[in-house]
Scaffold this motif. Structure first.
Motif, PDB file in Angstrom:
ATOM      1  N   PHE A   1       0.861  -1.193   0.000  1.00 15.75           N
ATOM      2  CA  PHE A   1       0.000   0.000   0.000  1.00 15.75           C
ATOM      3  C   PHE A   1       0.893   1.237   0.000  1.00 15.75           C
ATOM      4  O   PHE A   1       1.923   1.280   0.671  1.00 15.75           O
ATOM      5  CB  PHE A   1      -0.882  -0.001   1.254  1.00 15.75           C
ATOM      6  N   ASP A   2       0.498   2.262  -0.793  1.00 19.97           N
ATOM      7  CA  ASP A   2       1.214   3.531  -0.772  1.00 19.97           C
ATOM      8  C   ASP A   2       0.207   4.674  -0.637  1.00 19.97           C
ATOM      9  O   ASP A   2      -1.016   4.449  -0.590  1.00 19.97           O
ATOM     10  CB  ASP A   2       2.099   3.695  -2.016  1.00 19.97           C
ATOM     11  N   VAL A   3       0.692   5.911  -0.559  1.00 19.29           N
ATOM     12  CA  VAL A   3      -0.175   7.063  -0.302  1.00 19.29           C
ATOM     13  C   VAL A   3      -1.268   7.235  -1.364  1.00 19.29           C
ATOM     14  O   VAL A   3      -2.445   7.423  -1.018  1.00 19.29           O
ATOM     15  CB  VAL A   3       0.665   8.354  -0.167  1.00 19.29           C
ATOM     16  N   PRO A   4      -0.966   7.188  -2.685  1.00 19.84           N
ATOM     17  CA  PRO A   4      -2.038   7.327  -3.678  1.00 19.84           C
ATOM     18  C   PRO A   4      -3.092   6.232  -3.598  1.00 19.84           C
ATOM     19  O   PRO A   4      -4.225   6.420  -4.058  1.00 19.84           O
ATOM     20  CB  PRO A   4      -1.287   7.269  -5.020  1.00 19.84           C
ATOM     21  N   SER A   5      -2.746   5.081  -3.021  1.00 21.09           N
ATOM     22  CA  SER A   5      -3.713   3.997  -2.877  1.00 21.09           C
ATOM     23  C   SER A   5      -4.888   4.409  -2.000  1.00 21.09           C
ATOM     24  O   SER A   5      -5.993   3.862  -2.126  1.00 21.09           O
ATOM     25  CB  SER A   5      -3.051   2.753  -2.275  1.00 21.09           C
TER      26      SER A   5
END
Length: 398
Positions: free
Chosen positions: A126-130
């Motif tokens: 998972f990353d920030v834009p997700s």
């Protein structure tokens, strides 16, 4: 990666409806039900997607607890942020929803504005834009009770790995070979320090943070200079950062630092939940006889070219230099981002209810924060933060 929200005044959420919506979102996105297991026999990391129709498997963690004070809420968030035992990667449990009721459990199955909720995700998947994708799908699932998707036509996180393996990498490989030619990637910058750290085993994860505001006058001059010279603000800040590092290291001319890129270089990736972040080196071979404008032009071209080939995975960059045991450029970093007030996750809608994002501080104590870098400059629109590892310097040095 915990995100803390509170409902706005007079808004409520159905707990049962929220739990069902979460199940639909996790069923849609394979990355939220992917297990990671290290195969010792073959010495490789294995991924396995948990069957969304397997009734014997829990697809996500859903827990409930109570709190009374903001201090207790901070302690819970600190645990959500730093406790490695909250996730079970071997079982694909990489998504958590933690409901926090104020003083007591509700009797009517409703979250109110006194309660809070935490969505927490393991950073491996998972990353920030997700988060934008997650919230959009959660809202749709909560509102309609369904979430349509077709694995045969919708791009999946698994497809990203396949696309990356099939992409022609010759041009990117040649670029990074040329860019890093002669660079001593395992030699750290000679930054001043107060406490010597012998090896990574001694890294404490504690850092010192100093925040300062440019102020309206300096901010106006900064933006005016960038605009009149047709320069992006991040290039102006990055050039100034290299000058600062040049002076801080007593005149080092070959300055190689790390930067994280979002890695969503195709439009289709923007609707996929997963970890796309890729770290790349930014090497500046600074000539002390340059004017600042000459340095600025150099940095602008260097950063733009590096970003064109930022899809080349970090591991492949490191594979080009197998004699390097530890890439030192990852210890000194730069980050330019928009302020939290402008992030899409600042206020979210779930059904007819609005939830406000509650910023979480990485402070460990009054003088310490959590930090994985020796030195990082984080720049937001009107907030600039310098973080250095407390194992290397004390606060007065910063």
């Amino acid at each position: 990666m915990p995100y803390l929200y509170r409902l706005t005044s007079k808004h409520t959420l159905s707990i049962k409806q929220l739990q069902h919506a979460l199940k639909l979102v996790v069923q849609k996105h394979q990355s939220l039900r992917t297990s990671l297991i290290f195969d010792e026999q073959n010495n490789q990391l294995m991924q396995r997607i948990i069957d969304k129709n397997d009734d014997n498997s829990s697809l996500f963690t859903f827990i409930e607890s109570t709190y009374e004070t903001d201090g207790q809420l901070d302690s819970i968030m600190h645990d959500e942020k730093g406790n490695p035992h909250l996730f079970d990667l071997s079982q694909g449990l990489v998504c958590r929803c933690h409901l926090l009721y104020h003083k007591q459990h509700p009797r009517n199955d409703l979250l109110t504005d006194k309660d809070a909720l935490i969505f927490n995700f393991h950073h491996a998947l998972f990353d920030v834009p997700s988060m934008d994708v997650f919230i959009d799908d959660l809202n749709q699932a909560y509102t309609t009770g369904q979430l349509s998707h077709d694995d045969n036509t919708t791009l999946r996180y698994l497809d990203y790995a396949v696309i990356e393996q099939q992409m022609p990498m010759t041009g990117a490989r040649m670029f990074w070979l040329d860019t890093l030619h002669g660079c001593q990637l395992d030699r750290p910058l000679s930054l001043p320090y107060d406490r010597h750290r012998l090896t990574d085993e001694h890294r404490s994860g504690r850092g010192t943070s100093v925040s300062f505001d440019f102020g309206l006058d300096l901010s106006h001059l900064f933006l005016s200079y960038a605009s009149s010279n047709n320069i992006q603000p991040q290039h102006l800040i990055l050039a100034a950062y290299y000058v600062f590092l040049f002076k801080l290291t007593n005149g080092e001319r070959d300055l190689c630092i790390g930067i994280n890129t979002y890695g969503r270089y195709r439009e289709e990736f923007k609707q996929v939940i997963g970890m796309f972040v890729n770290a790349i080196p930014l090497r500046c071979q600074l000539d002390p006889h340059w004017s600042f404008h000459q340095l600025l032009e150099y940095v602008q071209e260097m950063e733009s070219n590096s970003m064109k080939y930022s899809y080349f995975p970090l591991q492949r960059i490191l594979d080009l230099y197998r004699n390097i045991s530890k890439p030192a450029f990852l210890d000194t970093s730069f980050e330019f981002s928009i302020s939290e007030a402008e992030l899409d996750v600042n206020e979210i809608c779930i059904g007819d209810s609005r939830c406000s994002y509650v910023p979480y501080s990485t402070e460990i104590s009054e003088d310490e924060i959590m930090s994985k870098f020796d030195f990082i400059l984080t720049v937001q629109h009107d907030l600039n933060t310098v973080c250095t590892s407390i194992t290397l310097v004390v606060e007065s040095t910063v």
